[in-house]
Motif scaffolding. Sequence first.
Motif, PDB file in Angstrom:
ATOM      1  N   PRO A   1      37.089 -22.952  24.599  1.00 44.88           N
ATOM      2  CA  PRO A   1      37.342 -22.128  25.805  1.00 44.88           C
ATOM      3  C   PRO A   1      37.875 -23.182  26.993  1.00 44.88           C
ATOM      4  O   PRO A   1      37.686 -24.024  26.978  1.00 44.88           O
ATOM      5  N   ARG A   2      38.543 -22.065  27.687  1.00 44.47           N
ATOM      6  CA  ARG A   2      39.505 -22.926  28.844  1.00 44.47           C
ATOM      7  C   ARG A   2      38.965 -21.930  30.229  1.00 44.47           C
ATOM      8  O   ARG A   2      39.117 -20.936  29.949  1.00 44.47           O
ATOM      9  N   ILE A   3      38.289 -22.608  31.238  1.00 44.59           N
ATOM     10  CA  ILE A   3      38.074 -21.860  32.125  1.00 44.59           C
ATOM     11  C   ILE A   3      38.989 -22.398  33.622  1.00 44.59           C
ATOM     12  O   ILE A   3      38.888 -23.690  33.829  1.00 44.59           O
ATOM     13  N   ALA A   4      39.545 -21.465  34.363  1.00 41.37           N
ATOM     14  CA  ALA A   4      40.532 -21.772  35.262  1.00 41.37           C
ATOM     15  C   ALA A   4      39.472 -21.840  36.440  1.00 41.37           C
ATOM     16  O   ALA A   4      38.522 -21.320  36.921  1.00 41.37           O
ATOM     17  N   VAL A   5      39.932 -23.078  37.299  1.00 39.01           N
ATOM     18  CA  VAL A   5      39.023 -23.404  38.275  1.00 39.01           C
ATOM     19  C   VAL A   5      40.078 -23.722  39.751  1.00 39.01           C
ATOM     20  O   VAL A   5      41.305 -24.173  39.516  1.00 39.01           O
TER      21      VAL A   5
ATOM     22  N   ILE B   1      29.096 -24.660  27.156  1.00 36.01           N
ATOM     23  CA  ILE B   1      29.728 -23.632  26.107  1.00 36.01           C
ATOM     24  C   ILE B   1      30.976 -24.741  25.461  1.00 36.01           C
ATOM     25  O   ILE B   1      31.530 -24.092  24.750  1.00 36.01           O
ATOM     26  N   GLY B   2      31.157 -25.908  25.936  1.00 33.86           N
ATOM     27  CA  GLY B   2      32.300 -26.602  25.273  1.00 33.86           C
ATOM     28  C   GLY B   2      33.563 -26.355  25.547  1.00 33.86           C
ATOM     29  O   GLY B   2      34.518 -26.534  24.813  1.00 33.86           O
ATOM     30  N   ALA B   3      33.636 -25.810  26.926  1.00 36.99           N
ATOM     31  CA  ALA B   3      34.975 -25.534  27.581  1.00 36.99           C
ATOM     32  C   ALA B   3      35.548 -26.566  28.481  1.00 36.99           C
ATOM     33  O   ALA B   3      35.092 -27.703  28.649  1.00 36.99           O
ATOM     34  N   GLU B   4      37.061 -26.481  28.435  1.00 31.03           N
ATOM     35  CA  GLU B   4      37.581 -27.365  29.426  1.00 31.03           C
ATOM     36  C   GLU B   4      37.848 -26.593  30.716  1.00 31.03           C
ATOM     37  O   GLU B   4      38.067 -25.464  30.516  1.00 31.03           O
ATOM     38  N   LEU B   5      38.096 -27.585  31.708  1.00 29.33           N
ATOM     39  CA  LEU B   5      38.573 -27.016  33.042  1.00 29.33           C
ATOM     40  C   LEU B   5      39.983 -26.882  33.220  1.00 29.33           C
ATOM     41  O   LEU B   5      40.603 -27.908  32.821  1.00 29.33           O
TER      42      LEU B   5
END
Length: 261
Positions: free
Chosen positions: A149-153, A169-173
Amino acid sequence: MVTFDAGTPSPDVVSDDHRLATWLAETAGRRLLEVREEGLTGKELKDAGDQAAHTLLMELLATYRPDDSVLSEEGKDDKARLLAERVWIVDPLDGTREFSEPPRDDWAVHVALWQSGELVAGAVAQPVLGETFNTGNPPVVPAGTAPRPRIAVSRSRPPAFVEALAAEIGAELVPMGSAGVKMMSVVRDVADAYVHAGGQYEWDSAAPVAVARTAGLFTSRIDGSELVYNQDDVYLPDLIVCRPELSERILAFIEQNGAEV
């Protein structure tokens, strides 16, 4: 004084709220691209962009929807909107900082229509990309392509709790500019979620949320409650926009750990 020709929308645009929202956002976007070419920099460019897009949108709404109320980031809040059936909620320039840093493309124009308690139309224009996401032609979210998963920040102030969520959750920012761009990044499969708790207002999210909902994405406050618009207090500090399959994991993490900014 710069004279801008907005053109005249066709009758089918004027008669349809979805198409009108799209035309308004695109027209304001064209005006902003012109402002960027006027040789201004820094605060002068920010102020000129905010004012030019706001003035244009107010003039166009007064022409084509004279009986509707308007809530704009750059305008005075007329509380008569609380008794109105229809209210346009606009952010003439979302991502003023990014707008003032050519050639950055992560800024947007938001135009949404609230009617009888619901967001019923919306458009988010990203002028540099030449794209406008809208509720009249709902975007189709591509199947997820990322291995995680990718989370926009925010590119400057990613909240600590989002960093902890990403680890959980093993996501990247994925850093980027305006709120609208972050929400549309989920529509575009550039990110899979946008989770925010650092403070926003109704105009920051109304149009992007309207578009995200029509695209089938999950939207809510960070406690899972509904996002509600055209309130007396227009401060709407937090939200989640994400692929539906991520919503339970994100909400569960926030419920257990909180969302300290």
